[in-house]
Design a protein around this motif. Sequence first.
Motif, PDB file in Angstrom:
ATOM      1  N   SER A   1       0.884  -1.114  -0.102  1.00 49.68           N
ATOM      2  CA  SER A   1       0.350  -0.121  -0.174  1.00 49.68           C
ATOM      3  C   SER A   1       0.830   1.609   0.044  1.00 49.68           C
ATOM      4  CB  SER A   1      -0.730   0.201   1.298  1.00 49.68           C
ATOM      5  OG  SER A   1      -0.189  -0.062   2.208  1.00 49.68           O
ATOM      6  N   VAL A   2       1.967   1.279   0.619  1.00 50.95           N
ATOM      7  CA  VAL A   2       2.793   2.340   0.446  1.00 50.95           C
ATOM      8  C   VAL A   2       3.554   2.084  -0.563  1.00 50.95           C
ATOM      9  CG1 VAL A   2       5.180   3.444   1.806  1.00 50.95           C
ATOM     10  CG2 VAL A   2       3.987   2.309   3.143  1.00 50.95           C
ATOM     11  N   ALA A   3       3.942   1.246  -1.375  1.00 53.35           N
ATOM     12  CA  ALA A   3       4.247   1.522  -3.005  1.00 53.35           C
ATOM     13  C   ALA A   3       3.304   1.828  -3.107  1.00 53.35           C
ATOM     14  CB  ALA A   3       5.168   0.401  -3.292  1.00 53.35           C
ATOM     15  N   THR A   4       2.314   1.445  -3.770  1.00 55.97           N
ATOM     16  CA  THR A   4       1.541   2.255  -4.756  1.00 55.97           C
ATOM     17  C   THR A   4       0.463   3.360  -4.199  1.00 55.97           C
ATOM     18  OG1 THR A   4      -0.416   0.903  -2.965  1.00 55.97           O
ATOM     19  CG2 THR A   4       0.805  -0.008  -5.352  1.00 55.97           C
ATOM     20  N   PHE A   5       1.114   4.079  -2.687  1.00 54.80           N
ATOM     21  CA  PHE A   5       0.062   5.126  -2.885  1.00 54.80           C
ATOM     22  C   PHE A   5       1.176   5.927  -3.290  1.00 54.80           C
ATOM     23  CE2 PHE A   5      -0.109   9.135   0.115  1.00 54.80           C
ATOM     24  CZ  PHE A   5      -1.515   8.618   0.455  1.00 54.80           C
ATOM     25  N   TYR A   6       2.354   5.568  -2.841  1.00 51.32           N
ATOM     26  CA  TYR A   6       3.811   6.719  -3.828  1.00 51.32           C
ATOM     27  C   TYR A   6       4.159   6.111  -5.009  1.00 51.32           C
ATOM     28  CZ  TYR A   6       4.075   8.551   0.967  1.00 51.32           C
ATOM     29  OH  TYR A   6       3.989   9.335   2.377  1.00 51.32           O
ATOM     30  N   THR A   7       3.535   6.120  -6.135  1.00 54.26           N
ATOM     31  CA  THR A   7       4.010   5.592  -7.666  1.00 54.26           C
ATOM     32  C   THR A   7       4.569   7.309  -8.054  1.00 54.26           C
ATOM     33  OG1 THR A   7       2.244   4.011  -8.023  1.00 54.26           O
ATOM     34  CG2 THR A   7       3.139   4.657  -9.847  1.00 54.26           C
ATOM     35  N   ARG A   8       5.762   6.758  -8.336  1.00 49.41           N
ATOM     36  CA  ARG A   8       6.554   7.652  -9.928  1.00 49.41           C
ATOM     37  C   ARG A   8       6.851   7.131 -10.940  1.00 49.41           C
ATOM     38  NH1 ARG A   8      10.739  10.386  -5.723  1.00 49.41           N
ATOM     39  NH2 ARG A   8      12.006  10.257  -7.796  1.00 49.41           N
ATOM     40  N   PRO A   9       7.215   7.831 -12.128  1.00 47.52           N
ATOM     41  CA  PRO A   9       8.188   7.754 -12.820  1.00 47.52           C
ATOM     42  C   PRO A   9       9.425   6.775 -13.295  1.00 47.52           C
ATOM     43  CG  PRO A   9       7.636   9.612 -13.210  1.00 47.52           C
ATOM     44  CD  PRO A   9       7.105   9.152 -11.524  1.00 47.52           C
ATOM     45  N   ASP A  10      10.109   7.091 -12.258  1.00 46.09           N
ATOM     46  CA  ASP A  10      11.104   6.630 -11.759  1.00 46.09           C
ATOM     47  C   ASP A  10      11.671   5.474 -11.094  1.00 46.09           C
ATOM     48  OD1 ASP A  10      11.410   8.461  -9.953  1.00 46.09           O
ATOM     49  OD2 ASP A  10      12.600  10.054 -10.243  1.00 46.09           O
ATOM     50  N   ILE A  11      11.042   4.888 -10.370  1.00 50.17           N
ATOM     51  CA  ILE A  11      11.250   3.611  -9.685  1.00 50.17           C
ATOM     52  C   ILE A  11       9.948   3.051 -10.040  1.00 50.17           C
ATOM     53  CG2 ILE A  11      11.612   5.216  -7.888  1.00 50.17           C
ATOM     54  CD1 ILE A  11       9.517   4.595  -6.338  1.00 50.17           C
ATOM     55  N   ALA A  12      10.023   1.528  -9.739  1.00 48.14           N
ATOM     56  CA  ALA A  12       9.392   0.022  -9.955  1.00 48.14           C
ATOM     57  C   ALA A  12       8.998  -0.430  -8.556  1.00 48.14           C
ATOM     58  CB  ALA A  12      10.258  -0.721 -11.531  1.00 48.14           C
ATOM     59  N   TYR A  13       8.116  -1.202  -8.882  1.00 50.67           N
ATOM     60  CA  TYR A  13       7.713  -1.845  -7.304  1.00 50.67           C
ATOM     61  C   TYR A  13       7.251  -3.826  -7.753  1.00 50.67           C
ATOM     62  CZ  TYR A  13       2.919  -0.958  -7.284  1.00 50.67           C
ATOM     63  OH  TYR A  13       1.411  -0.439  -7.186  1.00 50.67           O
ATOM     64  N   VAL A  14       8.380  -4.376  -7.039  1.00 53.74           N
ATOM     65  CA  VAL A  14       7.660  -6.095  -8.194  1.00 53.74           C
ATOM     66  C   VAL A  14       7.880  -6.722  -6.295  1.00 53.74           C
ATOM     67  CG1 VAL A  14       9.408  -7.514  -9.206  1.00 53.74           C
ATOM     68  CG2 VAL A  14      10.087  -5.487  -9.440  1.00 53.74           C
ATOM     69  N   PRO A  15       6.905  -7.347  -6.646  1.00 54.77           N
ATOM     70  CA  PRO A  15       6.297  -8.114  -5.495  1.00 54.77           C
ATOM     71  C   PRO A  15       7.895  -8.758  -5.018  1.00 54.77           C
ATOM     72  CG  PRO A  15       4.017  -8.103  -6.697  1.00 54.77           C
ATOM     73  CD  PRO A  15       5.862  -7.497  -7.683  1.00 54.77           C
ATOM     74  N   VAL A  16       7.568  -9.600  -3.593  1.00 57.43           N
ATOM     75  CA  VAL A  16       8.484 -10.386  -3.123  1.00 57.43           C
ATOM     76  C   VAL A  16       7.398 -11.553  -3.210  1.00 57.43           C
ATOM     77  CG1 VAL A  16      10.920 -10.879  -1.756  1.00 57.43           C
ATOM     78  CG2 VAL A  16      10.522  -8.547  -2.489  1.00 57.43           C
TER      79      VAL A  16
END
Length: 292
Positions: A240-255
């Motif tokens: 929820s933190v990663a999706t709330f702070y979505t920005r174009p120069d980073i990526a989040y991947v489930p571990v």
Amino acid sequence: MTDVDLRKLRYFVAVAEHLHFGRAAASLHIAQPVLSRQIRALENELKATLFERDRRSTALTPAGRQLLADAPSLLAGAEALRRRVRRAARGPRVFTVGFMPGLIVTAAVRELGARHPGLSVELVRTTWEDQVDVIRDGRVDVGYLRPPADLRGLTVRPLFTEPRVVVLPGDHRLAGREGIAAADLADEHLLQNPDAVPEWRDIGVEMRRRNRPAAPVFHSVEEKLEHVAAGRGLVILPLSVATFYTRPDIAYVPVEDLAPTAVHLAWDAARRNPLLTEFAEIAASEAAAVPR
């Protein structure tokens, strides 16, 4: 302990932190002889020697170390009492909710306000560093917590769990994957305290290096993401933190093999305000209604 003067206790903490009467007196803006007299008076009250002192050094005795372990909670409790009394004296009833980044608490807050039209429900955004402190010192009545957190002296209501993801620079070799294993990150640099990611102690190659860099101190999620985007390392965050702070120069991947993280509601266990348990029931009901 109930008869101990809180002012003397604050003086003791200052000396214990500085281990130097002169520097402690300067930090308290009092004269050193006054401080010395107050510490002697506290030792007389407790019938225990708190410091070993000579011309060259000051050190805590076993009794002093025990008092230093217990003093912060006593001082925080006194400060919390003062805050609540001052709030009550100002007029309308106030109920304050602390919440961590990425959490949306609107539904529970609105429901409590709707049930109690004369109640002012206020919000305080917290961080991993102060999420428990604001409960103990009375800045909030109840707080949404994320681990790791010191839960001693708190009543805790589990609300839900959620997956953890790794946050990477947008051009990282693993960006864009649908999921990865923790072992895929073994050679990376973790930009946070390993206590927040206990599994890192088993997988992180850097944990076995004698000269591994210390984790920097960040005061916000935004600071962490700036360092990730700059290519300085990675962080592990709740989804929820990663999706709330979505920005174009980073990526989040489930571990996929990291255990999910929990969100709890907590408040001072010594308090008996019925609004606390009512809000906890509302928060649990709202959390259960959200698909995860």
